[in-house]
Design a protein around this motif. Structure first.
Motif, mmCIF file in Angstrom:
data_model
loop_
_atom_site.group_PDB
_atom_site.id
_atom_site.type_symbol
_atom_site.label_atom_id
_atom_site.label_comp_id
_atom_site.label_asym_id
_atom_site.label_seq_id
_atom_site.Cartn_x
_atom_site.Cartn_y
_atom_site.Cartn_z
ATOM 1 N N TRP A 11 32.016 18.309 85.958
ATOM 2 C CA TRP A 11 30.725 18.876 86.332
ATOM 3 C C TRP A 11 29.998 19.358 85.080
ATOM 4 O O TRP A 11 30.616 19.768 84.111
ATOM 5 C CB TRP A 11 30.913 20.038 87.279
ATOM 6 N N THR A 12 28.676 19.340 85.125
ATOM 7 C CA THR A 12 27.854 19.814 84.019
ATOM 8 C C THR A 12 27.246 21.151 84.403
ATOM 9 O O THR A 12 26.691 21.300 85.491
ATOM 10 C CB THR A 12 26.717 18.811 83.706
ATOM 11 N N ILE A 13 27.362 22.123 83.510
ATOM 12 C CA ILE A 13 26.752 23.430 83.739
ATOM 13 C C ILE A 13 25.503 23.504 82.869
ATOM 14 O O ILE A 13 25.580 23.419 81.638
ATOM 15 C CB ILE A 13 27.724 24.576 83.389
ATOM 16 N N HIS A 14 24.336 23.649 83.517
ATOM 17 C CA HIS A 14 23.059 23.692 82.798
ATOM 18 C C HIS A 14 22.668 25.103 82.401
ATOM 19 O O HIS A 14 21.721 25.280 81.635
ATOM 20 C CB HIS A 14 21.952 23.058 83.646
ATOM 21 N N GLY A 15 23.367 26.072 82.914
ATOM 22 C CA GLY A 15 23.068 27.458 82.575
ATOM 23 C C GLY A 15 23.729 28.391 83.563
ATOM 24 O O GLY A 15 24.206 27.965 84.627
ATOM 25 N N GLU A 16 23.776 29.650 83.189
ATOM 26 C CA GLU A 16 24.376 30.664 84.054
ATOM 27 C C GLU A 16 23.544 31.939 83.933
ATOM 28 O O GLU A 16 23.306 32.416 82.826
ATOM 29 C CB GLU A 16 25.828 30.903 83.633
ATOM 30 N N ASP A 31 23.974 27.059 87.314
ATOM 31 C CA ASP A 31 23.225 25.850 87.677
ATOM 32 C C ASP A 31 24.143 24.675 87.341
ATOM 33 O O ASP A 31 24.392 24.381 86.173
ATOM 34 C CB ASP A 31 21.926 25.791 86.865
ATOM 35 N N VAL A 32 24.670 24.028 88.376
ATOM 36 C CA VAL A 32 25.726 23.018 88.222
ATOM 37 C C VAL A 32 25.223 21.644 88.655
ATOM 38 O O VAL A 32 24.485 21.524 89.629
ATOM 39 C CB VAL A 32 26.950 23.413 89.078
ATOM 40 N N GLU A 33 25.652 20.613 87.917
ATOM 41 C CA GLU A 33 25.329 19.229 88.281
ATOM 42 C C GLU A 33 26.630 18.454 88.476
ATOM 43 O O GLU A 33 27.509 18.466 87.621
ATOM 44 C CB GLU A 33 24.502 18.569 87.189
ATOM 45 N N LEU A 34 26.738 17.802 89.622
ATOM 46 C CA LEU A 34 27.901 16.972 89.915
ATOM 47 C C LEU A 34 27.777 15.633 89.186
ATOM 48 O O LEU A 34 26.682 15.242 88.764
ATOM 49 C CB LEU A 34 28.007 16.736 91.421
ATOM 50 N N PRO A 35 28.874 14.897 89.055
ATOM 51 C CA PRO A 35 28.828 13.588 88.367
ATOM 52 C C PRO A 35 27.814 12.609 88.967
ATOM 53 O O PRO A 35 27.261 11.780 88.248
ATOM 54 C CB PRO A 35 30.247 13.060 88.515
ATOM 55 N N ASP A 36 27.527 12.738 90.280
ATOM 56 C CA ASP A 36 26.574 11.806 90.907
ATOM 57 C C ASP A 36 25.119 12.261 90.766
ATOM 58 O O ASP A 36 24.214 11.656 91.325
ATOM 59 C CB ASP A 36 26.920 11.582 92.381
ATOM 60 N N PHE A 40 23.131 22.019 92.153
ATOM 61 C CA PHE A 40 23.147 23.159 93.077
ATOM 62 C C PHE A 40 23.497 24.415 92.290
ATOM 63 O O PHE A 40 23.871 24.343 91.118
ATOM 64 C CB PHE A 40 24.145 22.941 94.215
ATOM 65 N N GLU A 41 23.356 25.556 92.960
ATOM 66 C CA GLU A 41 23.732 26.820 92.350
ATOM 67 C C GLU A 41 25.059 27.294 92.934
ATOM 68 O O GLU A 41 25.303 27.149 94.135
ATOM 69 C CB GLU A 41 22.653 27.877 92.568
ATOM 70 N N GLN A 42 25.903 27.835 92.055
ATOM 71 C CA GLN A 42 27.235 28.297 92.458
ATOM 72 C C GLN A 42 27.424 29.724 91.963
ATOM 73 O O GLN A 42 27.196 30.008 90.783
ATOM 74 C CB GLN A 42 28.308 27.391 91.829
ATOM 75 N N TYR A 43 27.823 30.622 92.857
ATOM 76 C CA TYR A 43 28.180 31.972 92.422
ATOM 77 C C TYR A 43 29.444 31.917 91.581
ATOM 78 O O TYR A 43 30.366 31.170 91.878
ATOM 79 C CB TYR A 43 28.421 32.896 93.622
ATOM 80 N N VAL A 44 29.485 32.735 90.520
ATOM 81 C CA VAL A 44 30.640 32.833 89.640
ATOM 82 C C VAL A 44 30.937 34.318 89.443
ATOM 83 O O VAL A 44 30.033 35.107 89.134
ATOM 84 C CB VAL A 44 30.366 32.185 88.263
ATOM 85 N N LEU A 45 32.193 34.693 89.617
ATOM 86 C CA LEU A 45 32.631 36.065 89.412
ATOM 87 C C LEU A 45 33.693 36.070 88.324
ATOM 88 O O LEU A 45 34.712 35.386 88.445
ATOM 89 C CB LEU A 45 33.198 36.640 90.719
ATOM 90 N N ARG A 46 33.424 36.808 87.245
ATOM 91 C CA ARG A 46 34.375 36.908 86.131
ATOM 92 C C ARG A 46 34.933 38.331 86.127
ATOM 93 O O ARG A 46 34.168 39.292 86.043
ATOM 94 C CB ARG A 46 33.705 36.573 84.813
ATOM 95 N N ILE A 47 36.253 38.426 86.251
ATOM 96 C CA ILE A 47 36.931 39.713 86.395
ATOM 97 C C ILE A 47 38.004 39.830 85.320
ATOM 98 O O ILE A 47 38.656 38.831 84.994
ATOM 99 C CB ILE A 47 37.580 39.814 87.802
ATOM 100 N N PRO A 48 38.229 41.039 84.789
ATOM 101 C CA PRO A 48 39.321 41.182 83.807
ATOM 102 C C PRO A 48 40.648 40.715 84.404
ATOM 103 O O PRO A 48 40.869 40.803 85.614
ATOM 104 C CB PRO A 48 39.354 42.692 83.534
#
Length: 187
Positions: A11-16, A31-36, A40-48
């Motif tokens: 997958w390609t990430i165009h930004g966060e 902001d994620v792009e699939l190989p095809d 779409f937009e995907q929530y991401v949670l980064r935790i220690p």
């Protein structure tokens, strides 16, 4: 940054875009792009990261905490453990958390398993250690952490998972790893 060529299914990430940034979590939308070509937009949670310990005594019982988890509104058994402080060694964190939360000081500890609990949305490395034996320090368990502390027979762990009283990813992953070691005769 990786110098390896991109794979066809990557997958390609165009930004966060960060929505919230606190001491214990960063919530963003990627902001994620699939190989095809679908985007779409995907929530991401980064935790220690977190570290926990399976303390196993000579009778093959596991030290666990009975606690209420408000998010799922359930009482559950969990392994002692907690978040790593910045630059903290996971084994040091794990040993400290066992003692603070249960009043037991683990003896020899070894790394058992490392995992990501929800790799499609959450970035949080978890490390589970196995301690063989523990010494009671005389301290009472932290009332903010657990209602009570119990030594659960390893033979009863699967039933607790089946009945829903052990559900946390760290507890389940670590306990399954210990059961596998036992089945392989390595425990």
């Amino acid at each position: 940054m990786s110098t390896e060529p991109k794979r066809a299914s990557e997958w390609t990430i165009h930004g966060e875009r960060v929505l919230d940034d606190t001491r214990r979590a960063v919530l963003s939308i990627a902001d994620v792009e699939l190989p095809d070509g679908v985007r779409f937009e995907q929530y991401v949670l980064r935790i220690p990261g977190a570290a926990m310990v399976i303390v196993l005594d000579d009778e093959e019982r596991v030290l666990m905490m009975w606690r209420h988890r408000f998010i799922v509104d359930r009482w559950v058994w969990e392994l002692p453990g907690g978040y790593l402080d910045p630059a903290e060694d996971p084994m040091t964190c794990a040993a400290r958390e066992v003692e603070e939360e249960t009043g037991w000081r683990p003896r020899s500890m070894e790394k058992l398993v490392t995992f990501q609990p929800m790799v499609g949305t959450i970035d949080q490395e978890n490390v589970v250690f196995l301690a063989r034996g523990a010494d009671f320090t005389g301290s009472a368990p932290d009332i903010n952490e657990a209602e009570r502390i119990g030594w659960i027979p390893l033979a009863d762990i699967q039933q607790h998972m089946d009945d829903g009283s052990i559900v946390g990813a760290g507890s389940v992953s670590g306990l399954l790893a210990v059961q596998l070691l036992k089945a392989q005769g390595k425990l």
